[in-house]
Design an enzyme around this catalytic site. Structure first.
Site, short mmCIF file in Angstrom:
data_model
loop_
_atom_site.label_atom_id
_atom_site.label_comp_id
_atom_site.label_asym_id
_atom_site.label_seq_id
_atom_site.Cartn_x
_atom_site.Cartn_y
_atom_site.Cartn_z
N ARG A 1 23.40 16.31 -70.08
CA ARG A 1 23.22 15.37 -68.97
C ARG A 1 22.12 14.36 -69.28
O ARG A 1 22.26 13.19 -69.07
CB ARG A 1 22.88 16.17 -67.72
CG ARG A 1 22.66 15.34 -66.50
CD ARG A 1 22.17 16.19 -65.36
NE ARG A 1 23.16 17.12 -64.87
CZ ARG A 1 22.86 18.20 -64.15
NH1 ARG A 1 21.60 18.48 -63.87
NH2 ARG A 1 23.80 19.00 -63.72
N TYR A 2 20.98 14.84 -69.77
CA TYR A 2 19.88 13.95 -70.13
C TYR A 2 20.04 13.58 -71.60
O TYR A 2 20.50 14.39 -72.40
CB TYR A 2 18.53 14.65 -69.93
CG TYR A 2 18.30 15.14 -68.52
CD1 TYR A 2 17.87 14.26 -67.53
CD2 TYR A 2 18.49 16.48 -68.18
CE1 TYR A 2 17.64 14.71 -66.23
CE2 TYR A 2 18.26 16.93 -66.89
CZ TYR A 2 17.84 16.04 -65.92
OH TYR A 2 17.62 16.49 -64.64
N ARG B 1 18.04 16.09 -74.06
CA ARG B 1 18.07 17.53 -73.82
C ARG B 1 19.50 18.02 -73.62
O ARG B 1 20.32 17.27 -73.09
CB ARG B 1 17.29 17.87 -72.54
CG ARG B 1 15.80 17.90 -72.70
CD ARG B 1 15.12 17.47 -71.42
NE ARG B 1 15.21 16.04 -71.25
CZ ARG B 1 14.97 15.40 -70.12
NH1 ARG B 1 14.65 16.06 -69.05
NH2 ARG B 1 15.07 14.09 -70.04
N CYS C 1 25.09 38.11 -66.48
CA CYS C 1 23.77 38.29 -65.89
C CYS C 1 23.60 39.74 -65.48
O CYS C 1 24.56 40.37 -65.05
CB CYS C 1 23.63 37.43 -64.65
SG CYS C 1 22.73 35.93 -64.95
N CYS D 1 22.50 36.85 -58.38
CA CYS D 1 21.77 36.30 -57.23
C CYS D 1 22.78 35.65 -56.30
O CYS D 1 23.66 34.93 -56.76
CB CYS D 1 20.77 35.25 -57.71
SG CYS D 1 19.77 35.82 -59.09
N CYS E 1 23.34 31.77 -56.57
CA CYS E 1 23.42 31.27 -57.95
C CYS E 1 24.22 29.96 -58.06
O CYS E 1 25.38 29.90 -57.65
CB CYS E 1 24.07 32.33 -58.83
SG CYS E 1 24.28 31.77 -60.52
N ARG F 1 25.31 28.78 -60.73
CA ARG F 1 26.39 28.96 -61.72
C ARG F 1 27.26 30.14 -61.37
O ARG F 1 27.78 30.83 -62.27
CB ARG F 1 25.80 29.12 -63.12
CG ARG F 1 25.07 27.92 -63.54
CD ARG F 1 25.37 27.50 -64.96
NE ARG F 1 24.53 26.38 -65.21
CZ ARG F 1 23.30 26.47 -65.74
NH1 ARG F 1 22.86 27.62 -66.17
NH2 ARG F 1 22.57 25.39 -65.89
N ASP G 1 20.70 24.51 -54.10
CA ASP G 1 21.84 23.62 -54.36
C ASP G 1 22.96 23.85 -53.35
O ASP G 1 23.06 24.90 -52.73
CB ASP G 1 22.38 23.86 -55.78
CG ASP G 1 21.41 23.37 -56.83
OD1 ASP G 1 20.72 22.37 -56.57
OD2 ASP G 1 21.33 24.00 -57.91
N ASP H 1 18.01 19.00 -57.29
CA ASP H 1 18.94 18.69 -58.38
C ASP H 1 20.04 17.86 -57.73
O ASP H 1 20.78 18.36 -56.87
CB ASP H 1 19.49 20.00 -58.99
CG ASP H 1 19.51 19.94 -60.49
OD1 ASP H 1 19.64 18.81 -61.02
OD2 ASP H 1 19.38 20.99 -61.14
N LYS I 1 17.28 16.22 -61.91
CA LYS I 1 16.24 16.72 -60.99
C LYS I 1 15.43 15.54 -60.46
O LYS I 1 14.91 14.74 -61.23
CB LYS I 1 15.31 17.69 -61.72
CG LYS I 1 16.01 18.96 -62.11
CD LYS I 1 15.08 19.87 -62.88
CE LYS I 1 15.86 20.96 -63.57
NZ LYS I 1 16.71 20.47 -64.67
S1 SF4 Z 1 20.65 32.55 -60.51
FE1 SF4 Z 1 22.64 32.96 -61.47
S2 SF4 Z 1 22.32 32.63 -63.63
FE2 SF4 Z 1 20.30 32.83 -62.69
S3 SF4 Z 1 19.78 34.99 -62.88
FE3 SF4 Z 1 20.73 34.74 -60.91
S4 SF4 Z 1 22.89 35.16 -61.23
FE4 SF4 Z 1 21.98 34.80 -63.24
#
Ligand code: SF4
Length: 776
Positions: free
Chosen positions: A182-183, A186, A195, A199, A202, A204, A365, A402, A409
């Site tokens: 994107r940048y 980077r 993972c 979370c 998340c 992603r 997000d 973001d 960001k």
């Molecule tokens: S936010 Fe998503 S990618 Fe990051 S640790 Fe938690 S589950 Fe894994």
């Protein structure tokens, strides 16, 4: 293309087994592919993990176990040992992933149970919690912060209009499957879709949840990703992310880091991981040895709440810091989890103690099903404001949004930079005090802000034959001189415009100002105070003080009471009398108080304004209707103390400068701040600054009224206590007099030790903020 990778001894990597895995190997998996160029065999984690034995020997234990965790594993994993618990692979194998497992650890709340029962059907982000992280959860309290971050609730099924599967548009900036570019300089290397803990918020989740083949990233993409970075010489910084890259085996990580390190134009490598918070046992000595080989290597760690900083986490971070790896943290701002200054301050202090520098605080997000976690942006700003100046700068991360769709960001800051005026930059500190900083700029930029001054001068109208009462609200020349001198002292270029007739003429001739300091009261009509601001609006010229709408509303003492009553601001019961017949409809409790509905400077307020009976009421109201040719406001008389509250600022930045109590002298018209008393205020009135509880309550209500109306920059609100001592709104003065000697607001400032120029500066500071985009 990387040639060095061909020389890596990759043969060892393929034969991953429990026997030879040692502490640093990945969890067992089924070998599914071999990278053609390097012969790297690729294990897949997900398959058969739960069917493996839960007790696995570990040659190298020694990771600390807190009492809390020890109690937990004795209770829930009686067949396991400390060695098992301290083994990161054992932790991964024993992740909690089903409702049945979860129920053995916690008592589920209704909202948790509801979604967990539906989850399978709906295919949302799966559950994954390491036993270690489970040991930190409150067994009974479904509202515990960290529990909310890993156990879903029914709100997760609510998808709002703004939310999407890929809110950051990452999938549109993936030139190859494993790279987000994107940048310019980077690139994000998606090393795995796995993972250890899922979370609930998340970003992603599309990559780490129930993903399709297309969304999944991992070993199969590594070669393409490395080739892409190799071919793009503008990339100097790569962030290995996922999923969580520290869930890769030591050998896989070593291979990847080695490969990336061979790329000449790559200057730094970063790894993003939540491992130290959820699986600290992964930070083995063997892993450290690998990470230490590659420099400069940075770790961006994900922390959510101070409850995550345990003995184990401290050990993990201290090990990494001792290995010389710079550590930064990223935190997502989450409603009901960490959205308060004390929680954030504690988290950031704890992180600094373990040598992790708070780096980013993210606005949550717009990922699907996350609205229950999202706070307002104001909340984030409030947190940053509560930190800046109140703790060390090292403990304050950048608060960023973001940008949806891939804008990157964007840092969000409370308004510390107010604007520029010539060679002075206006700044606000953490206590909201305004400072100017000398900052010479190029000739063109240092052009002073040109401020026109609009006013109605008494003398001009006297010469036209108007009476003293007609022009009671108008200004003396000394007021204009005082304002102009202050503006010059503050570095502005000034231009006296005068009244609306002069303004019309000048505008017609194409004259312009950056801003107009307007105190013209106007002569005709109930909306007379709004006429100059409206005219300036029509020409796109900003002006000081409230908008024309608010001037008009405030001018009508009846309408403004209706609005504030509706907003819950206490104000005396009232009736607006439009004509003589309407007097009969007044149904209020005596004594009453009557005044013209739209006059200033206490015009029409006399000793007879306080009315004790029906007969006097009729006569007084009739006289006022005839004399002022406008409606009359009749309200229940407020017998208590009278205050006037000076206010500067706009919206959330509005503040009371002080509370001035008005005392009527013995030889004056009693009980009333009348026109006569005001005209002879030096003998009839005396003022004192009041700071007692009643005065403070009055100031609080005045500020609420100011904000409710949307008043701007500066002015006054008059309050009076009712028979029960409750402060009641009387009226708002959106164009408060600014005579340095006679007007209430400058008198109040004088009593408060605020110089006149400072008052003008505060008004200007508030107004100039509306110009900032233009000035820049
Ligand atoms: S936010 Fe998503 S990618 Fe990051 S640790 Fe938690 S589950 Fe894994």
């Amino acid at each position: 293309m990387i040639t060095k990778n061909n020389n890596l001894n990759l043969v060892d990597i393929g034969s991953i087994s429990e026997e030879n895995s040692d502490e640093g190997e990945p969890p067992l998996g089924t070998i599914i592919a071999i990278l053609p160029k390097h012969g790297l065999r690729l294990p897949i984690y997900e398959k058969n993990l739960m069917s493996l034995p839960s007790v696995i020997p570990n040659k190298n234990h020694g990771f600390p176990i807190s009492n809390k965790s020890a109690k937990f594993y004795h209770k829930h994993f009686p067949g396991s040992t400390k060695i098992n618990w301290g083994n990161w692979k054992w932790q991964l194998r024993n992740r909690i992933r089903t409702l049945k497992q979860l129920e053995t650890f916690v008592t589920l709340s209704n909202t948790e149970r509801e979604i967990l029962e539906k989850r399978g059907k709906l295919g949302k982000l799966p559950i994954s919690i390491t036993p270690y992280y489970a040991s930190l959860l409150d067994e009974r309290n479904g509202k515990q912060s960290i529990r909310r971050s890993v156990i879903p609730v029914i709100d997760e099924l609510k998808i709002t209009q703004e939310e999407s599967f890929d809110p950051l548009g990452e999938d549109t900036t993936r030139p190859v499957n494993g790279i987000i570019h994107r940048y310019p300089d980077r690139a994000l290397f998606l090393a795995t879709s796995f993972c250890s803990v899922n979370c609930r918020y998340c970003t992603r989740s599309r990559v780490v949840g129930h993903v399709t083949k297309k969304q999944k990233t991992g070993f199969a993409d590594w070669q393409d990703s490395i080739d892409y970075i190799q071919a793009h010489t503008e990339i100097r910084d790569v962030i290995i992310s996922g999923g969580d890259p520290l869930t890769l085996s030591d050998k896989q990580l070593d291979w990847l880091l080695s490969g990336l390190s061979e790329i000449k134009h790559l200057e730094i490598i970063r790894i993003g991981s939540k491992i130290p918070a959820v699986l600290p046992q992964r930070i083995t000595k063997k892993l450290l040895k690998i990470l230490q080989k590659y420099k400069p290597l940075y770790l961006s760690l994900h922390f959510t709440h101070p409850d995550e900083i345990t003995e184990e986490t401290r050990e993990a971070c201290n090990r990494l810091a001792d290995a010389g790896i710079p550590l930064g943290s990223q935190t997502v701002l989450l409603k009901g989890i960490n959205d308060s200054v004390p929680i954030m301050k504690k988290l950031f202090h704890e992180l600094l103690k373990i040598r992790v520098r708070p780096y980013y605080l993210y606005q949550c997000d717009l990922i699907e099903g996350s609205s229950h976690f999202r706070t307002s942006v104001e909340k984030g700003l409030e947190i940053i404001k509560g930190l800046r100046g109140h703790t060390s700068g090292y403990a304050i991360p950048h608060y960023v949004i973001d940008a949806p769709g891939g804008g990157g960001k964007i840092p969000i800051l409370p308004e510390y930079y107010i604007g520029r005026n010539g060679n002075q930059v206006m700044l606000k500190n953490y206590q909201d005090k305004i400072y100017s900083y000398y900052d010479p700029v190029s000739e063109q930029k240092s052009k002073k802000l040109k401020v026109g001054i609009c006013y109605d001068l008494k003398e001009d109208y006297k010469n036209m034959g108007y009476s003293n009462e007609d022009i009671a609200e108008f200004d003396k020349i000394e007021t204009i001189e005082a304002i102009e001198n202050s503006l010059k002292e503050l570095g502005y270029e000034t231009d006296r415009i005068g009244n609306i007739h002069n303004l019309v003429h000048l505008l017609h001739n194409g004259k312009k100002w950056d801003l107009v300091f307007n105190i013209a009261e106007g002569l005709h009509g109930i909306s007379r105070e709004s006429q100059v601001p409206s005219l300036l609006d029509a020409y796109g010229i900003p002006s000081t003080f409230s908008s024309s709408t608010i001037h008009s509303l405030s001018q009508h003492k009846g309408l403004v009471k209706h609005v504030l009553k509706d907003k819950g601001i206490p104000t005396a019961a009232f009736h607006v009398v439009e004509n003589v017949e309407d007097i009969e409809n007044i149904n209020l409790e005596f004594p009453l108080f009557a005044k013209p509905v739209a006059e200033g400077s206490s015009k029409g307020v006399t000793a007879t304004s306080k009315i004790k009976d029906k007969e006097t009421l009729h006569q007084t109201v009739k006289d006022l209707l005839v004399k002022f040719q406008q409606a009359v406001l009749v309200e229940e008389f407020l017998p208590g103390r009278e205050f006037t509250i000076g206010i500067v600022g706009t919206g959330s930045e509005a503040k009371a400068l002080g509370v001035l109590e008005v005392f009527i002298s013995k030889n004056a018209e009693q009980e009333i701040y009348s026109y006569a008393n005001k005209q002879n205020y030096e003998e009839m009135i005396h003022y004192t600054i009041a700071t007692d509880i009643e005065a403070q309550k009055s100031a609080d209500i005045a500020i609420k009224a100011w904000k409710a109306l949307g008043c701007r920059d500066g002015g006054r609100i008059d309050m009076r206590l009712d028979k029960n001592g409750v402060p009641n709104f009387i009226e708002v003065n959106t164009l408060a007099g600014l005579n340095p000697n006679d007007s209430d607001l400058p008198i109040l400032c004088r009593h408060m030790g605020i110089p006149y120029t400072k008052l003008i500066q505060m008004i200007m500071d508030s107004a100039v903020k509306r110009l900032t985009p233009v000035m820049q």
